[in-house]
Design an enzyme around this catalytic site. Structure first.
Site, short mmCIF file in Angstrom:
data_model
loop_
_atom_site.label_atom_id
_atom_site.label_comp_id
_atom_site.label_asym_id
_atom_site.label_seq_id
_atom_site.Cartn_x
_atom_site.Cartn_y
_atom_site.Cartn_z
CG MET A 1 21.55 90.75 -6.67
SD MET A 1 23.18 90.52 -5.99
CE MET A 1 23.11 91.62 -4.61
CB CYS A 2 20.24 96.70 -8.63
SG CYS A 2 21.33 96.63 -7.20
NE ARG A 3 15.78 94.46 -12.06
CZ ARG A 3 15.92 93.57 -13.05
NH1 ARG A 3 14.89 93.34 -13.87
NH2 ARG A 3 17.05 92.92 -13.21
CG ASN A 41 15.39 95.49 -6.48
OD1 ASN A 41 16.48 94.91 -6.52
ND2 ASN A 41 14.38 95.15 -7.26
#
Length: 250
Positions: A1-3, A41
């Site tokens: 989840m997320c970068r 994302n």
């Protein structure tokens, strides 16, 4: 989840970090290569950057996917900086959908991002609220798990803890309540502190010139190094130090 990604080095355009590399954060919003949880994302994004002599960074944050914002590439083309932190978001269930929940979070000279999740949030971590004074609770930037983690880190920073210690103690405290993923990224524009706890984290150092810390490499050049899980990273342009993080008490 997320970068997410942080950069310290010579002054360059935002685009040289965020858009132009072949596997840039911009591209990672729809095609991450090493993301363990989630695939896209597209729930928000943000970038924070420093413009000396002002020590307080500017931020640009929006909801929705980064590729759908027509202003991003214009900003990335002309805004120059020697330090930045940026993120693209895959939201946790039950979190606020507005831009207040998009990283980077900020206070004074600090920029912060959280790649991960707190399973069972908010009930699983309700006990952590006792760590925060009422005024800090009222200042929480958004209704989401990442904003709570940031409030805990910021509380420790304001109490005088150095950045690495503030991140490490927050990870230990949160992980004692839930099986969280806690890749945290923090900078004041002169140094970077980060944790690898449940997802990927990489760094690339050109000693004396620049350092990049990111969820995954944004290009295929040599020099990228992956952190082991359960590790704390402290980085400047001159060097990188990595130490193991303590497991929470049983």
């Amino acid at each position: 989840m997320c970068r997410h990604i942080a950069y310290l080095g010579p002054e360059i355009t935002l685009g040289e970090v965020l858009v132009e590399p072949p596997h840039s954060l911009y591209r990672q919003s729809w095609a991450p290569r090493r993301q363990r949880y989630g695939t896209v994302n597209a729930d928000g994004f943000g970038v924070g950057w420093y413009a000396p002599p002002d020590p307080v960074p500017a931020r640009y944050r929006r909801t929705g996917p980064i590729w759908a914002d027509p202003s991003v590439k214009d900003l990335a083309r002309v805004v120059r900086t020697g330090a930045l932190l940026a993120a693209v978001r895959d939201t946790t269930d039950g979190s606020a959908p507005d831009e207040s929940a998009a990283a980077p979070y900020g206070a004074g000279p600090w920029l912060f991002s959280h790649n991960g999740a707190l399973p069972g949030w908010p009930e699983s971590v309700a006990g952590l609220v006792a760590e925060l004074p009422p005024e800090d609770l009222l200042r929480i930037e958004a209704r989401c798990d990442s904003a709570l983690v940031w409030a805990l880190v910021l509380h420790r920073l304001r109490a005088g803890q150095p950045p690495g210690e503030a991140l490490a103690d927050t990870v230990t405290a949160v992980a004692a309540h839930t099986d969280a993923r806690l890749n945290l990224l923090l900078t004041d524009g002169t140094a970077i502190a980060a944790t690898a706890w449940g997802d990927t984290l990489w760094h690339r150092l050109e000693p004396g010139r620049q350092v990049v810390v990111a969820s995954e490499p944004h290009d295929d050049r040599p020099g990228w190094t992956e952190l082991p899980d359960r590790a704390l990273l402290l980085a400047t342009r001159d060097g990188v130090d990595v130490t193991p993080l303590k497991e929470p008490p049983a």
